[in-house]
Design a protein around this motif. Structure first.
Motif, PDB file in Angstrom:
ATOM      1  N   GLU A 153       0.706  -1.345   0.016  1.00 48.01           N
ATOM      2  CA  GLU A 153       0.026  -0.136   0.109  1.00 48.01           C
ATOM      3  C   GLU A 153       0.943   1.405  -0.097  1.00 48.01           C
ATOM      4  N   ILE A 154       1.955   1.260   0.618  1.00 45.81           N
ATOM      5  CA  ILE A 154       3.133   2.383   0.792  1.00 45.81           C
ATOM      6  C   ILE A 154       4.158   2.395  -0.141  1.00 45.81           C
TER       7      ILE A 154
ATOM      8  N   THR B 271       0.738  12.957   0.816  1.00 44.78           N
ATOM      9  CA  THR B 271       0.964  11.532   1.575  1.00 44.78           C
ATOM     10  C   THR B 271       2.205  11.507   2.381  1.00 44.78           C
ATOM     11  N   VAL B 272       2.305  11.320   3.780  1.00 47.66           N
ATOM     12  CA  VAL B 272       3.778  11.215   4.130  1.00 47.66           C
ATOM     13  C   VAL B 272       3.599   9.902   5.168  1.00 47.66           C
ATOM     14  N   VAL B 273       4.651   9.078   4.849  1.00 45.59           N
ATOM     15  CA  VAL B 273       4.642   7.634   5.513  1.00 45.59           C
ATOM     16  C   VAL B 273       5.929   7.889   6.514  1.00 45.59           C
TER      17      VAL B 273
ATOM     18  N   VAL C 269       3.832   1.899  11.538  1.00 47.53           N
ATOM     19  CA  VAL C 269       3.874   2.704  10.287  1.00 47.53           C
ATOM     20  C   VAL C 269       2.768   3.615  10.283  1.00 47.53           C
ATOM     21  N   VAL C 270       3.111   4.978  10.216  1.00 51.12           N
ATOM     22  CA  VAL C 270       1.970   6.120  10.344  1.00 51.12           C
ATOM     23  C   VAL C 270       2.056   6.645   8.929  1.00 51.12           C
TER      24      VAL C 270
END
Length: 156
Positions: free
Chosen positions: A54-55, A86-88, A150-151
């Motif tokens: 997904e990321i 989007t920030v992972v 994981v954020v």
């Protein structure tokens, strides 16, 4: 071996989550013989693999920023998508899991970079202003059972 998962060079026991979140900061190589894992471990691994898919695009093509450093209770890698929507944040508790950073009243704060201070990002139901994320930081709570996270923050 602890619970069928090799500890490698780190003498502290680490969760499967810790190993997967750490491996997500690249090509997701685990380096373990999964034939010896329990059904519960294999199920958890499948969930982490799906999360990585997904990321993956943000991790592979985003801008990367190290937050803190290994050996400190605050250690994370931030990936920001090219459009900054989007920030992972891949974050690990690299210290002891029985003291500092584990009290509910004392979250670790991760100051993020490259986030629009005027924007708003959400993680699940939680909303953060960009200025909060850059100045105060993303709060992360640790427990003895939760040593990695994981954020994924998305612009609201």
């Amino acid at each position: 071996m602890a619970g069928g998962v090799s500890r490698g060079l780190d003498p502290r026991p680490r969760s499967l989550a810790f190993r997967f979140v750490l491996a997500m900061a690249g090509v997701l190589g685990i380096g373990a013989d999964i034939r010896h894992w329990t059904l519960e471990q294999r199920t958890e691994a499948a969930g982490w693999t799906a999360r990585y898919k997904e990321i993956w695009d943000v991790i592979m093509h985003g801008t990367v920023q190290l937050i803190g450093e290994p050996g400190r209770p605050r250690c994370a890698v931030q990936y920001t998508a090219a459009d900054a929507d989007t920030v992972v944040v891949l974050v690990w508790h690299t210290g002891r899991l029985d003291g500092t950073g584990l009290l509910p009243s004392r979250p670790v704060r991760l100051p993020l970079a490259g986030v629009d201070p005027a924007g708003v990002h959400r993680h699940g139901e939680q909303r953060y202003s960009g200025s909060h994320l850059t100045a105060v930081g993303l709060p992360v709570q640790w427990t003895a059972e939760a040593d990695a996270e994981v954020v994924v923050l998305r612009r609201a």
